[in-house]
Scaffold this motif. Structure first.
Motif, PDB file in Angstrom:
ATOM      1  N   VAL A   1      -0.545  11.106   3.296  1.00 14.93           N
ATOM      2  CA  VAL A   1      -1.782  10.585   3.886  1.00 14.93           C
ATOM      3  C   VAL A   1      -2.145  11.443   5.089  1.00 14.93           C
ATOM      4  O   VAL A   1      -1.274  11.877   5.839  1.00 14.93           O
ATOM      5  N   ALA A   2      -3.443  11.690   5.273  1.00 14.58           N
ATOM      6  CA  ALA A   2      -3.886  12.621   6.301  1.00 14.58           C
ATOM      7  C   ALA A   2      -4.664  11.966   7.427  1.00 14.58           C
ATOM      8  O   ALA A   2      -4.613  12.427   8.559  1.00 14.58           O
ATOM      9  N   HIS A   3      -5.391  10.878   7.122  1.00 14.06           N
ATOM     10  CA  HIS A   3      -6.219  10.276   8.167  1.00 14.06           C
ATOM     11  C   HIS A   3      -6.330   8.780   7.925  1.00 14.06           C
ATOM     12  O   HIS A   3      -6.154   8.306   6.796  1.00 14.06           O
ATOM     13  N   VAL A   4      -6.626   8.052   9.002  1.00 14.53           N
ATOM     14  CA  VAL A   4      -6.689   6.603   8.925  1.00 14.53           C
ATOM     15  C   VAL A   4      -7.862   6.089   9.756  1.00 14.53           C
ATOM     16  O   VAL A   4      -8.221   6.690  10.760  1.00 14.53           O
ATOM     17  N   ALA A   5      -8.459   4.986   9.305  1.00 21.35           N
ATOM     18  CA  ALA A   5      -9.513   4.324  10.068  1.00 21.35           C
ATOM     19  C   ALA A   5      -9.246   2.826  10.046  1.00 21.35           C
ATOM     20  O   ALA A   5      -8.979   2.258   8.987  1.00 21.35           O
ATOM     21  N   ILE A   6      -9.279   2.205  11.205  1.00 20.61           N
ATOM     22  CA  ILE A   6      -9.078   0.754  11.305  1.00 20.61           C
ATOM     23  C   ILE A   6     -10.451   0.093  11.218  1.00 20.61           C
ATOM     24  O   ILE A   6     -11.316   0.330  12.057  1.00 20.61           O
ATOM     25  N   TRP A   7     -10.643  -0.749  10.209  1.00 17.49           N
ATOM     26  CA  TRP A   7     -11.972  -1.338  10.008  1.00 17.49           C
ATOM     27  C   TRP A   7     -12.059  -2.803  10.392  1.00 17.49           C
ATOM     28  O   TRP A   7     -13.145  -3.367  10.433  1.00 17.49           O
ATOM     29  N   ARG A   8     -10.908  -3.420  10.685  1.00 12.80           N
ATOM     30  CA  ARG A   8     -10.914  -4.724  11.343  1.00 12.80           C
ATOM     31  C   ARG A   8      -9.830  -4.687  12.405  1.00 12.80           C
ATOM     32  O   ARG A   8      -9.554  -3.634  12.941  1.00 12.80           O
ATOM     33  N   THR A   9      -9.231  -5.805  12.741  1.00 17.92           N
ATOM     34  CA  THR A   9      -8.287  -5.804  13.858  1.00 17.92           C
ATOM     35  C   THR A   9      -6.860  -6.126  13.462  1.00 17.92           C
ATOM     36  O   THR A   9      -5.938  -5.819  14.195  1.00 17.92           O
ATOM     37  N   ALA A  10      -6.639  -6.748  12.330  1.00 20.48           N
ATOM     38  CA  ALA A  10      -5.275  -7.078  11.927  1.00 20.48           C
ATOM     39  C   ALA A  10      -4.559  -5.828  11.436  1.00 20.48           C
ATOM     40  O   ALA A  10      -5.182  -4.915  10.902  1.00 20.48           O
ATOM     41  N   PRO A  11      -3.228  -5.745  11.605  1.00 27.10           N
ATOM     42  CA  PRO A  11      -2.498  -4.530  11.246  1.00 27.10           C
ATOM     43  C   PRO A  11      -2.689  -4.105   9.800  1.00 27.10           C
ATOM     44  O   PRO A  11      -2.590  -2.932   9.485  1.00 27.10           O
ATOM     45  N   ARG A  12      -2.939  -5.033   8.888  1.00 25.73           N
ATOM     46  CA  ARG A  12      -3.075  -4.663   7.480  1.00 25.73           C
ATOM     47  C   ARG A  12      -4.520  -4.423   7.067  1.00 25.73           C
ATOM     48  O   ARG A  12      -4.783  -4.145   5.911  1.00 25.73           O
ATOM     49  N   ASP A  13      -5.436  -4.536   8.006  1.00 29.32           N
ATOM     50  CA  ASP A  13      -6.846  -4.360   7.679  1.00 29.32           C
ATOM     51  C   ASP A  13      -7.277  -2.934   7.989  1.00 29.32           C
ATOM     52  O   ASP A  13      -8.090  -2.691   8.847  1.00 29.32           O
ATOM     53  N   TRP A  14      -6.651  -1.989   7.292  1.00 32.05           N
ATOM     54  CA  TRP A  14      -7.008  -0.631   7.539  1.00 32.05           C
ATOM     55  C   TRP A  14      -7.431   0.005   6.267  1.00 32.05           C
ATOM     56  O   TRP A  14      -8.522  -0.323   5.892  1.00 32.05           O
ATOM     57  N   LEU A  15      -6.657   0.861   5.477  1.00 31.42           N
ATOM     58  CA  LEU A  15      -6.811   2.181   5.946  1.00 31.42           C
ATOM     59  C   LEU A  15      -7.593   2.994   4.945  1.00 31.42           C
ATOM     60  O   LEU A  15      -7.556   2.703   3.771  1.00 31.42           O
ATOM     61  N   LEU A  16      -8.285   3.958   5.443  1.00 33.84           N
ATOM     62  CA  LEU A  16      -8.962   4.927   4.588  1.00 33.84           C
ATOM     63  C   LEU A  16      -8.306   6.256   4.896  1.00 33.84           C
ATOM     64  O   LEU A  16      -8.341   6.702   6.029  1.00 33.84           O
TER      65      LEU A  16
END
Length: 206
Positions: free
Chosen positions: A182-197
């Motif tokens: 994986v190369a990049h990540v974006a957090i789209w909400r606030t909970a730890p599991r509500d990520w990633l792209l």
């Protein structure tokens, strides 16, 4: 023989960060790799570490940018798409160092590093206040809008490190295996599991 040097400046937070304590100044954070050269034939030349910097640049006057301070820390053109993130409060910045150099016979070669640096953006001059060790080849990273969580993709470990943020204190709290790079990540909400792209393999979790 001429050698060509590449210095990389990576921008974060919509390219510019306005810090209240600077009276409206716009600050650009730049990671500068001084370990890689190219000769006229396009061959890559690896140099020993020790000359890289992280720079903080006032770009309030776009025609006359001013380097406020440069801190001697390793940084790499290998690994990111974006290896910088600035806290929503403007108090700290995180910068990942993806790759370091080691001796290889008479020359040098790049190998994965595992460091994420923490910088105090309220200090004058800005200063390095800590380092956390994550997985191998930390690359893309993001900080939640709430500001209490950061995620770092570790390309060589096929994992994502979870960092907790409290004021200017940053700690590693978990590492999540991803199965592939994986190369990049974006957090789209606030909970730890509500990520990633992520790029290089695209996944999402909720």
């Amino acid at each position: 023989m001429k050698q060509r040097h590449l210095s990389i400046a990576v921008l974060v937070c919509a390219a510019f960060l306005a810090l209240p304590m600077t009276g409206g100044a716009q600050i650009l954070v730049s990671g500068n790799d001084e370990k890689v050269l190219w000769d006229d034939a396009g061959k890559t030349i690896y140099l020993p570490p020790g000359k890289d910097t992280i720079s903080f640049i006032d770009i309030g006057d776009r025609e006359n940018p001013k380097i406020l301070t440069s801190i001697a820390l390793e940084n790499s053109i290998f690994g990111p798409p974006t290896n910088l993130a600035v806290h929503p409060s403007g108090e700290i910045a995180l910068v990942a160092n993806s790759v370091t150099q080691i001796k290889d016979g008479e020359s040098w070669k790049p190998v994965p590093d595992d460091k994420v640096y923490i910088f105090d953006l309220k200090a004058s001059p800005r200063k390095h206040i800590g380092t956390v060790n994550v997985g191998r080849q930390p690359s893309g990273l993001d900080i939640s809008k709430k500001g209490d969580l950061a995620l770092v993709t570790n390309r060589a470990d096929n994992s994502v490190s979870v960092l907790s943020i409290s004021g200017k204190e940053v700690k590693v709290t978990d590492t999540i295996a991803m199965g592939d790079s994986v190369a990049h990540v974006a957090i789209w909400r606030t909970a730890p599991r509500d990520w990633l792209l992520s790029r290089s393999s695209t996944r999402s979790r909720s």
